[in-house]
Every structure is written in structure tokens, then in C-alpha cells.
Design an enzyme around this catalytic site. Structure first.
Site, PDB file in Angstrom:
ATOM      1  CB  CYS B  88      -2.408   0.187   3.617  1.00  0.00           C
ATOM      2  SG  CYS B  88      -1.902  -0.592   5.158  1.00  0.00           S
ATOM      3  CG  HIS B 196      -0.859   4.663   4.594  1.00  0.00           C
ATOM      4  ND1 HIS B 196      -2.197   4.448   4.394  1.00  0.00           N
ATOM      5  CD2 HIS B 196      -0.422   3.634   5.364  1.00  0.00           C
ATOM      6  CE1 HIS B 196      -2.562   3.335   5.015  1.00  0.00           C
ATOM      7  NE2 HIS B 196      -1.497   2.813   5.609  1.00  0.00           N
ATOM      8  CD  GLU B 198      -3.420   7.219   2.434  1.00  0.00           C
ATOM      9  OE1 GLU B 198      -2.548   6.956   1.576  1.00  0.00           O
ATOM     10  OE2 GLU B 198      -3.796   6.395   3.298  1.00  0.00           O
TER      11      GLU B 198
END
Lengths: 79, 224
Positions: B88, B196, B198
């Protein structure tokens, strides 16, 4: 010495914000706006008094930080 | 495996990234590094640049962070063959440093987009994607205002020719050229992506499709 830097998206790079502004102008009744490009103006107050040196240094600032030359072009104005 | 997560003022996915990395690397193997530092910890395998709004997105997203003291160390680390993951805002920072080509512009629809998106894994030939299947479709969250990837025809041909497009969107949310969601560097050791991974590594996250990325990284480090 004052420097004014104009940063604009390069020709050919689609400007979605400019497009949105164009549409908004049309809906306000401003007909005939064929294209809008949005950029930014950055003003610098410089200690340098030599115009040639100032221009050279502001161009270096544009290359290194003020513009992303992948998508943006810049123009330097001194006064 | 030793990893570091860079923190800028305005980073907000730094902890999520550290937790995801620690999940594969083990406790104590992931450090966080403040942007004012001029060097990275010794013996690092991976550096992650997390999501967020570094320096308030002033000037351009990622522009100020890319000129911060730690960025110099990250560039040096990458140039020596180190692995770097930018997610990002991290992707925006990497394009601003020049470690990755192209640029990220305002979303074509001008709105901030926060939702799960479908991605297609375009290459498994990288330390970040080896645990996926080629052309596998996965679901990963995005949350960005400036994720519209721009590349000219020449760059696009180069990225395609060198198999450097890591992920594409199955339903392009932001106007990115050729539906690109993530790209690799020439040496395939730097990955930047807007979605994302994560944020989808545990069941409680509502999805686990990002977990394979962190497993891939661990595998690559184990065999390196």
C-alpha cells in the site's frame, strides 16, 4: 529571490481529478470546457540572488523531490 | 529469518506487518525501525515498508518518506540484493525511491476504496509468491485512495516480458493499467503491491489468503 514551480501531469497521463472538475463545470452550466488538467504551484523563497544559480538549484529540487518525473512535468518561474 | 518493519510518522499497518512476519519468523526476529535512523539492523533478510499515510501524504503519497534518512539505507539494502516488501503506502514509497518502476495515482473513481478484492497470482517465480499456484485467485483487502498504477507502453511491455507483474485485480477497482495490483523489481527481490496480505493471515481476519506470502518469504530465506 522568489521561485514559483508549476507541476503538471505529463501529456498523455490521464488526470481523473481534472476530468471530475470538467464534469462539475459542465453541470454548473459552463459549456464548452473541452479539457481540464489539475496541477500544483509551489512557491519558494530563496537566499540565492543569482538567477542562473537559483534556476539550476530549483531544477535540481524538482528532479529530486518536487515533481515525480515519471508522471509529472515541471516549469520554474523566477522573480 | 530476520526482518525489519520501517515506521514513518503516519504509518498505520506497521504492527500488522510485524505480527504477520513474526508469525513465520518467530518471536524476537522482527524489529521496527524509525524513519530517522540512518542504518538498518545487522544481518537482515527482509525489510517491509508498511501501509499508512506517511507524512500525511503531503506533496505526493510516499514522496517524503522516500527521501527520509532510512530510505537511503533501504535503497542500499535492496541494491545489495536484499528482499523488500512494500504494501500500500509502502508500494507508493518504493515507486518514489525508484526501486520499482511506474507510479501510483489517484483512483480513477476518485474515491477511497476499502474492501476485499479478488487477485490473480500472475507469477510464482519470486520469494513472495512461490507458495501460491500460478493464476490462483485469492481474496485480499485493499484500503487506498491512490492505487491507480501507471506505466507507459514501453514499461508495460517490459514488465510483461520479464514476468514481473506479481498480481492483477480480477475486477479492477482503481483504474490501474493492465489491472496491475503488484510488481516485482528486475532482480525479483523487491515487491510492491496495493492490497494488504498482512491483513488476511489468520482465520479471525476473515480470510487467510495472505498467509502464503509470508510462508513463501520464510521458505526463500530458509533455502537462501
Amino acid at each position: 529571490m522568489k521561485a514559483r514551480v508549476h507541476v503538471m501531469l505529463k501529456n498523455g497521463v490521464l488526470d481523473p481529478q481534472g476530468e471530475a472538475v470538467r464534469h462539475a463545470l459542465g453541470s454548473l452550466g459552463f459549456d464548452g470546457v473541452e479539457s481540464v488538467r489539475q496541477g500544483k504551484v509551489i512557491e519558494l523563497e530563496l537566499a540565492e540572488t543569482d538567477a542562473a544559480k537559483a534556476e539550476e538549484s530549483v531544477k535540481a529540487m524538482c528532479e529530486k523531490l518536487l515533481a515525480n518525473t515519471v508522471i509529472e512535468s515541471y516549469a520554474v518561474e523566477l522573480d | 529469518m530476520k526482518a525489519a518493519v520501517i515506521q514513518f510518522p503516519g504509518s498505520n499497518c506497521d504492527r500488522d506487518m510485524a505480527v504477520a512476519l513474526e508469525g513465520v519468523a518467530g518471536n524476537g526476529q522482527v524489529s521496527t525501525v524509525w524513519h530517522k535512523e540512518t542504518s538498518l539492523p545487522e544481518g537482515l533478510d527482509v525489510v517491509a515498508i508498511p501501509g499508512g499515510f506517511s507524512f500525511g501524504d503531503y506533496l505526493r503519497c510516499g514522496a517524503i518518506a522516500a527521501r527520509s534518512p532510512i530510505a537511503k539505507a533501504v535503497i542500499e539494502f535492496a541494491n545489495k540484493g536484499g528482499f523488500v516488501l512494500g504494501v500500500c503506502n509502502g508500494f507508493q514509497v518504493l515507486t518514489e525511491t525508484g526501486l520499482l518502476p511506474g507510479a501510483l495515482m489517484r483512483n480513477a473513481g476518485l474515491k477511497f476504496i476499502c474492501k476485499d478484492v479478488g487477485l490473480k497470482v500472475e507469477t510464482t517465480d519470486s520469494a513472495f509468491t512461490s507458495s501460491y499456484q500460478k493464476r490462483q485467485e485469492i481474496s485480499v483487502p485493499v484500503a487506498h485512495h491512490d492505487g491507480n498504477y501507471v506505466a507507459d507502453d514501453e514499461l508495460l511491455a517490459k514488465l510483461r516480458g520479464e514476468d514481473r507483474i506479481a498480481f492483477t485485480y480480477t475486477d479492477n477497482p482503481n483504474g490501474s493499467v493492465a489491472d496491475i495490483a503488484g510488481v516485482l523489481s528486475e532482480n525479483r527481490r523487491v515487491l510492491g503491491m496495493m492490497p494488504h496480505p498482512e491483513r488476511c493471515t489468520e482465520k479471525a481476519h476473515g480470510g487467510t489468503d495472505g498467509a502464503a506470502m509470508f510462508r513463501s518469504i520464510l521458505d526463500a530465506m530458509a533455502t537462501a
